[in-house]
Enzyme design. Structure first.
Site: not given
Length: 234
Positions: A30, A57, A59, A62, A65, A120, A191, A212
Site C-alpha cells: 500500500k 491509498d 482517499k 472532492d 469532476n 479505524t 488506531q 508497523r
C-alpha cells in the site's frame, strides 16, 4: 498473490526501496499519502516495475469532476487497487469510476475501486460527538458500503469488526480491505479499532493491511510470513 498488504508508510524512496529489498518475492503493498506526496508517481512506477502489486491509498474526496480527473490521472499508473471516501456521495463515486475507465490502459482490467467507510482511528465517541453521526460505527459502515456498491464500487475499506456484517448485508463478493491489523504483542498507536490477523480471518476479511507490525519488526520478512500464515493459513 498474497491477501496480506504491507503499508509502505515511509518518508522517502530510499527507505522504501531498502525495505522492499528484504523481500524475496513480489508482494502486495500500500502506498499512502506520505510517500506519494513526497516522491510522486515515480515511486509507484518503480515499485510496480519490481513486480509488486499496488494499492494506492489516497482517499480521494472532492467534487465529482475533480474526483473524475484524479482517478483518470492515477489510472495511468497501472495500479491494482485505488480508493476514495464514500461520503463524497454517489455522483462523485460514479464520476471517479468513469475517470478510471477513461484513464486505464486496458479498460477491461481496471484497478479495484474501493471506498473508505469509517477510518479505524474513529471511535464511537468521535463519530457521535465530533462528526455528528448518531448511528453506530457498524451501521454507518454498512450504510456507506451499500451506497458504495450501488454507485459502482467493488468493495470497501473497513475495520475487521465490520467485515462480517458488511458481507452479510452487502454481499459475499463485495471486497473488504481491513487496516488496523496488529499482532497481539504490538501497541495500537493511533488506531482505535484494531484486530489481530487471526481475528480478521475469522471475520471473513478479504484483505488485511499491516504496517508497523511488519515495517518496524526486527525481521520484517519473517514478520510478514508469520502474519500471512496467521491470516491466510498458508
Amino acid at each position: 498473490m498474497s491477501r496480506t498488504i504491507i503499508a509502505l508508510d515511509f518518508e522517502n524512496k530510499q527507505q522504501t526501496l531498502e525495505f522492499l529489498d528484504k523481500f524475496k518475492t513480489p508482494i502486495y503493498v500500500k502506498i499512502g499519502m506520505e510517500l506519494f506526496y513526497k516522491e510522486g508517481p515515480s515511486i509507484v512506477k518503480e515499485i510496480k516495475a519490481r513486480g509488486h502489486k499496488i494499492f494506492l491509498d489516497l482517499k480521494v474526496c472532492d467534487i465529482p469532476n475533480t474526483a473524475k480527473g484524479a482517478f483518470k490521472s492515477l489510472a495511468s499508473l497501472d495500479i491494482d487497487m485505488i480508493n476514495l471516501h464514500i461520503y463524497g456521495g454517489s455522483q462523485m463515486i460514479q464520476q471517479a469510476i468513469q475517470g478510471l475507465k477513461e484513464g486505464s490502459k486496458d479498460p477491461s482490467k481496471l484497478p479495484l475501486a474501493i471506498g473508505v467507510t469509517i477510518l479505524t482511528s474513529i471511535s464511537e465517541d468521535i463519530l457521535h460527538n465530533e462528526i455528528g453521526i448518531d448511528k453506530s460505527i457498524q451501521q454507518t459502515a454498512i450504510d456507506f458500503a451499500k451506497l458504495g456498491k450501488s454507485a459502482g464500487l467493488v468493495g470497501v475499506v473497513c475495520s475487521a469488526f465490520e467485515a462480517k456484517k458488511i458481507h452479510e448485508e452487502v454481499g459475499k463478493d463485495f471486497i473488504t480491505v481491513c487496516p488496523g491489523i496488529r499482532l497481539a504483542s504490538n501497541s495500537n498507536n493511533d488506531q482505535k479499532r484494531v484486530a489481530t490477523p487471526s481475528f480478521a480471518r475469522l471475520e471473513g476479511c478479504d484483505y488485511i493491511v499491516v504496517g508497523r507490525s511488519i515495517t518496524k519488526a526486527d525481521d520484517p520478512y519473517q514478520a510478514y510470513l508469520d502474519i500471512k500464515k496467521e491470516f491466510e493459513g498458508e
